[in-house]
Design a protein around this motif. Structure first.
Motif, short mmCIF file in Angstrom:
data_model
loop_
_atom_site.label_atom_id
_atom_site.label_comp_id
_atom_site.label_asym_id
_atom_site.label_seq_id
_atom_site.Cartn_x
_atom_site.Cartn_y
_atom_site.Cartn_z
N VAL A 1 1.10 -1.22 0.01
CA VAL A 1 0.01 0.11 -0.03
C VAL A 1 0.93 1.32 0.09
CG1 VAL A 1 -1.91 -0.98 1.36
CG2 VAL A 1 -0.15 -0.16 2.66
N GLU A 2 0.17 2.51 -0.37
CA GLU A 2 1.14 3.42 -0.35
C GLU A 2 0.33 4.58 0.47
OE1 GLU A 2 3.30 6.14 -0.23
OE2 GLU A 2 3.94 5.15 -1.88
N ILE A 3 0.94 4.79 1.84
CA ILE A 3 0.21 5.40 2.88
C ILE A 3 -0.06 6.80 2.63
CG2 ILE A 3 2.18 6.05 4.23
CD1 ILE A 3 0.55 5.34 6.53
N PRO B 1 -5.80 2.09 2.42
CA PRO B 1 -6.72 1.54 3.52
C PRO B 1 -5.96 1.62 5.16
CG PRO B 1 -5.89 -0.25 2.24
CD PRO B 1 -5.45 0.88 1.44
N THR B 2 -4.52 1.85 4.80
CA THR B 2 -3.85 1.91 6.14
C THR B 2 -4.19 3.38 6.78
OG1 THR B 2 -2.10 0.79 5.16
CG2 THR B 2 -1.60 2.05 7.09
N ARG B 3 -4.62 4.42 5.91
CA ARG B 3 -4.83 5.64 6.67
C ARG B 3 -6.14 5.41 7.33
NH1 ARG B 3 -4.86 10.85 2.69
NH2 ARG B 3 -2.52 10.68 2.28
N ALA B 4 -7.32 4.67 7.30
CA ALA B 4 -8.31 4.29 7.95
C ALA B 4 -7.84 3.82 9.27
CB ALA B 4 -9.29 3.42 7.43
N VAL B 5 -6.85 2.91 9.33
CA VAL B 5 -6.32 2.47 10.74
C VAL B 5 -5.81 3.68 11.56
CG1 VAL B 5 -4.72 0.90 11.68
CG2 VAL B 5 -6.17 0.02 9.72
N LEU B 6 -4.79 4.25 10.70
CA LEU B 6 -4.22 5.46 11.33
C LEU B 6 -5.11 6.38 11.90
CD1 LEU B 6 -1.26 6.17 9.05
CD2 LEU B 6 -1.10 4.94 11.42
N GLU B 7 -6.31 6.66 11.36
CA GLU B 7 -7.26 7.63 11.79
C GLU B 7 -7.90 7.10 13.23
OE1 GLU B 7 -10.91 9.25 9.86
OE2 GLU B 7 -9.67 9.20 7.82
#
Length: 140
Positions: A13-15, A21-27
């Motif tokens: 993925v490219e954050i 999708p990683t951004r949703a986890v980071l949120e």
């Protein structure tokens, strides 16, 4: 937009991309209340909602409920309902949550170790900002 090494070419993925999708986890995990819930539950002891609310000074019922649901959805928290009257509900970290809690504890430890330097930096910044905001007196 070029963000450097593109992991998408390699199945990753490219954050830095908005649809990563990683951004949703980071949120979820970047929230102050998420971090505090993870640290509060890190010792492995399940806690009831009211215990968590008392422990997390300043959190509202609505925010805590929302935070717990988000953590459960991400697989970081397990919610267990016991068939009693009234129902008893306990929250505990999952394996994934314990792993994340350890990382958050590191951030907490760093914050506590560096709070004096951070306070000093804030005071210096505020003083510089206040100086810049004061217009020079007009000389006649």
């Amino acid at each position: 937009m070029d963000t450097g090494f593109d992991l998408r070419k390699h199945g990753g993925v490219e954050i830095f991309l908005r649809d990563c999708p990683t951004r949703a986890v980071l949120e979820v995990i970047a929230s102050k209340w998420t971090m505090l819930v993870l640290v509060a539950l890190e010792d492995g002891r399940p806690m009831r909602f009211t215990e968590l609310r008392r422990r997390l000074d300043g959190v509202t019922q609505k925010v805590l409920t929302s935070t717990l649901r988000a953590l459960e959805r991400e697989g970081l928290l397990a919610r267990e309902v016991y068939p009693t009257v009234p129902p008893r509900v306990e929250y505990r970290l999952t394996g994934l949550g314990r792993e994340m809690g350890g990382l958050i504890q590191g951030i907490t430890d760093w914050s506590q170790a560096n709070i004096d330097a951070i306070r000093t930096a804030r005071e210096e910044f505020d003083a510089r900002t206040a100086e810049a905001a004061d217009p020079a007196p007009v000389r006649r």
